[in-house]
Motif scaffolding. Structure first.
Motif, mmCIF file in Angstrom:
data_model
loop_
_atom_site.group_PDB
_atom_site.id
_atom_site.type_symbol
_atom_site.label_atom_id
_atom_site.label_comp_id
_atom_site.label_asym_id
_atom_site.label_seq_id
_atom_site.Cartn_x
_atom_site.Cartn_y
_atom_site.Cartn_z
ATOM 1 N N VAL A 1 0.784 -1.215 -0.196
ATOM 2 C CA VAL A 1 -0.052 0.138 -0.037
ATOM 3 C C VAL A 1 0.701 1.337 -0.148
ATOM 4 C CG1 VAL A 1 -1.971 -1.153 1.139
ATOM 5 C CG2 VAL A 1 -0.143 -0.344 2.547
ATOM 6 N N SER B 1 0.527 3.939 -3.353
ATOM 7 C CA SER B 1 0.043 5.226 -2.763
ATOM 8 C C SER B 1 0.681 6.487 -3.507
ATOM 9 C CB SER B 1 -0.120 5.635 -1.387
ATOM 10 O OG SER B 1 1.306 5.645 -0.751
ATOM 11 N N LEU C 1 -7.566 1.759 -0.966
ATOM 12 C CA LEU C 1 -6.461 1.183 -0.965
ATOM 13 C C LEU C 1 -6.710 0.094 -2.271
ATOM 14 C CD1 LEU C 1 -5.830 0.225 2.367
ATOM 15 C CD2 LEU C 1 -5.142 2.166 1.346
ATOM 16 N N VAL D 1 0.144 6.714 2.371
ATOM 17 C CA VAL D 1 0.063 5.678 3.466
ATOM 18 C C VAL D 1 1.253 5.531 3.574
ATOM 19 C CG1 VAL D 1 -0.405 3.324 3.485
ATOM 20 C CG2 VAL D 1 -1.803 4.728 1.751
ATOM 21 N N GLN E 1 0.643 -0.517 6.378
ATOM 22 C CA GLN E 1 -0.476 -1.433 6.847
ATOM 23 C C GLN E 1 0.027 -2.747 7.437
ATOM 24 O OE1 GLN E 1 -3.149 -2.726 3.794
ATOM 25 N NE2 GLN E 1 -4.818 -2.891 5.276
ATOM 26 N N PRO F 1 -5.305 1.281 7.307
ATOM 27 C CA PRO F 1 -3.878 1.585 7.221
ATOM 28 C C PRO F 1 -3.471 2.765 8.106
ATOM 29 C CG PRO F 1 -5.124 2.567 5.491
ATOM 30 C CD PRO F 1 -6.098 1.687 6.147
ATOM 31 N N TYR G 1 -1.898 6.540 8.011
ATOM 32 C CA TYR G 1 -1.553 7.381 7.064
ATOM 33 C C TYR G 1 -0.338 8.622 7.468
ATOM 34 C CZ TYR G 1 -5.599 6.023 4.660
ATOM 35 O OH TYR G 1 -6.651 5.179 3.921
#
Length: 610
Positions: A254, A258, A268, A388, A391, A406, A408
């Motif tokens: 992730v 991102s 996501l 992100v 995660q 997740p 951030y």
């Protein structure tokens, strides 16, 4: 290939070899802009070994993909196989050096000591290949390459109706879904350039039979694919062109996903609508007669998005390690790959910034300041990125860390930091080594009103001005090379404050300290000046290999080498703390001068020149 430098911590190795039961080790592949590293970390968090090798940087001066009047200035590429070879060399040389000291990692007795491997990588650097043929379509386009500034402008124009006519916010057309401005920095603009310019790629994308074999990836995707794949049975090359492996795992995490402009930051997931806004306007699709091949094949061409720390990412097939008799052994054979993190997210993780409001700054080729904002996705109105951080997979889940949510971060990215010092060495030739800069900077009491703005390819956060160019202002006949060196170091600290101040305004959180990592943290002058200009303490940890260490921590968490984030946090320790000692008046005077200098760097390039 450049020489690989390996360091073995003999005291840690001796302690491991004396244990009565097999210990746990975690490997980390740290693939950066100018070099690759491989680390082995013990369960106590100690570094057993580090290996590092530089690889070739490609700066094209001409290209068949440009018209005669167009320039390659600002282009930066990597050969994907140079990246792969550098990683393999780090691993094989580590095995070789440990072999000499009695730890034989390719033998069954010791091979099981390595429980997992993590990958961390230079982000946004993008390439494309064909999984059927193994051919790479073009070199990887590096994150700081500026050729896609015009691509970003094209994307903005093609989606201009989404901006409601607000000219100042034109590059925010995709920010609500992605957290990112439309800029040359991100992988999606590089995908668009490849589609626009590489004829073989265009032909395959518009072929109903071949398009399903096209793959796009950032460096983490390429490494995972090669690590988990198999050499082709016929040959590893065709007509002198090297071929990628066959059958590898095609995934990304992730944090890397991102950074494409393609992923919906909340869900996501790859968003076909976003992909179409970035690449749908390419002329590639205009020449396609088949209705089914007139769009980007999202389902097959983009990697599966997975958590950053997860025990099911993939398994290493094995890295060939030569022996003295000319044969090969396989290192890391069947070791699970359990973590992937973009390099700056890995540094945040390695600095154990697990709580909202905790922040770090990494000094590398560029400069990257990132703050954990928890499960809150804070939109930036001051030129930062919402991204992100990481995660965690199911094994690390707890009441405080739901794997479906997740973590951030807010981030500010600056293109030139360590590369400014490289410029002093390689282009101006006023230093022979970066290590000289500290003493030169301290040989003069101040920069005497001189400012160097290293906008060599425009300004990234918080300005996002591709029209900017580098400038040296306030120059007088009394200035010497020591002043130039000092102003070059100070420019990193000033750029960090620009991002720092934006972060405070976006988050409404007063940052109490800044955790730092990267090679430039060895420069005591820079670290003290950074503390002075920020007016907060600057803290350097014991582990300076923070990026690789962070990827190792995430990998070990996935397989139970470490049980939880609290256990990981206890392994982090302070090495040095710098406290501010500049008076307020001097700080504000210096800061005012920097802002004047930045204004001088703007508006140097016209829209059709970048």
């Amino acid at each position: 290939m450049f020489e690989c430098h390996v360091h073995i911590n003999q005291s840690v190795l001796s302690a491991l070899l004396s244990l009565s039961s097999p210990p746990s080790l975690v490997g980390s592949i740290d693939q950066g802009t100018s070099s690759s590293r491989f680390l082995l970390v013990t369960a106590s968090g100690s570094l057993l070994s580090t290996a590092q090798v530089e690889f070739h940087q490609c700066y094209p001066t001409s290209s068949p993909h440009l018209s005669p009047h167009e320039s390659c200035a600002g282009w930066h590429e990597h050969d994907p196989f140079d990246i792969w070879d550098s990683v393999c060399q780090c691993i094989s040389r580590t095995v070789e050096e440990l072999d000499k000291r009695g730890l034989h990692l390719c033998e069954e007795q010791y091979g099981s000591w390595i429980k997992a491997v993590g990958i961390t990588n230079q982000r946004e650097t993008t390439l494309a290949w064909n999984v059927r043929t193994g051919k790479v379509y073009y070199n990887a386009i590096v994150w700081d390459d500026t050729r896609t500034a015009s691509v970003a402008e094209t994307i903005i124009r093609q989606n201009a109706d989404l901006t409601c006519g607000v000219e100042a916010k034109m590059n925010d057309v995709l920010r609500a879904e992605t957290g990112l401005p439309v800029a040359s920095y991100f992988a999606g603009t590089k995908v668009r350039w490849l589609i626009d310019h590489i004829s073989e790629l265009q032909a395959d994308l518009t072929s109903t039979t071949e398009r399903e074999n096209v793959r796009f990836g950032t460096v983490d995707v390429w490494l995972l694919y090669m690590l988990t794949g198999f050499k082709r049975s016929i040959s590893e090359s065709e007509d002198g062109v090297r071929l990628g492996y066959d059958g590898g795992v095609f995934k990304t995490d992730v944090s890397n996903a991102s950074r494409w402009l393609f992923m919906n930051l909340e869900r996501l997931e790859w968003d076909a609508g976003l992909v179409n806004k970035v690449v749908g306007g390419s002329a590639c699709w205009n020449h396609c007669d088949n209705e089914d091949a007139r769009s980007f094949p999202v389902a097959t061409a983009l990697p599966k998005i997975v958590p950053s720390s997860d025990c099911t990412i993939g398994t290493v097939h094995g890295i060939p390690c030569p022996t003295t008799d000319g044969s090969y052994r396989l290192a890391l054979k069947n070791v699970p790959i359990t973590a992937i993190l973009g390099d700056q997210q890995a540094a945040l993780f390695g600095q154990t910034c697990f709580l909202p409001g905790e922040a770090k700054c990494t000094y590398g080729t560029g400069l990257f300041l990132m703050m954990n904002t928890g499960t809150d996705m804070i939109p930036s109105t001051h030129g930062l990125l919402t991204t992100v951080a990481y995660q965690l997979g199911q094994r690390v889940a707890s009441e405080d860390h739901d794997p479906s949510r997740p973590i951030y971060a807010l981030e500010g990215s600056v293109a030139f930091s360590g590369s400014t010092i490289q410029w002093l060495r390689d282009r101006l030739e006023i230093i022979s080594s970066p290590s000289e800069t500290e003493s030169l900077a301290m040989s003069v009491p101040s920069s005497q009103g001189m400012y160097l703005v290293p906008a060599f390819s425009g300004l990234f956060a918080p300005h996002w001005r591709p029209d900017a160019r580098g400038c040296l202002v306030g120059l007088t006949a009394t200035h010497s090379k020591a002043h130039i060196v000092r102003s070059a170091l100070e420019s990193s600290a000033y750029q960090a404050r620009e991002v720092f101040d934006s972060m405070v305004r976006d988050s409404n959180v007063e940052l109490k300290e800044m955790r730092v990592d990267g090679g430039a943290t060895a420069n005591k002058f820079l670290m003290q000046f950074q503390s002075d200009i920020l007016n907060v303490p600057v803290v350097r940890p014991e582990h300076l290999e923070t990026t690789g260490w962070g990827a190792a921590l995430a990998a070990g968490l996935a397989v139970g080498v470490w049980n939880d984030l609290d256990g990981v946090r206890k392994m982090w320790a302070v090495n040095t703390r710098w406290n501010p000692n500049m008076d307020d008046e001097e700080r504000e005077k210096s800061w005012k001068g920097w802002n004047k200098a930045v204004q001088r760097s703007l508006n140097w390039m016209e829209d059709d020149e970048f």
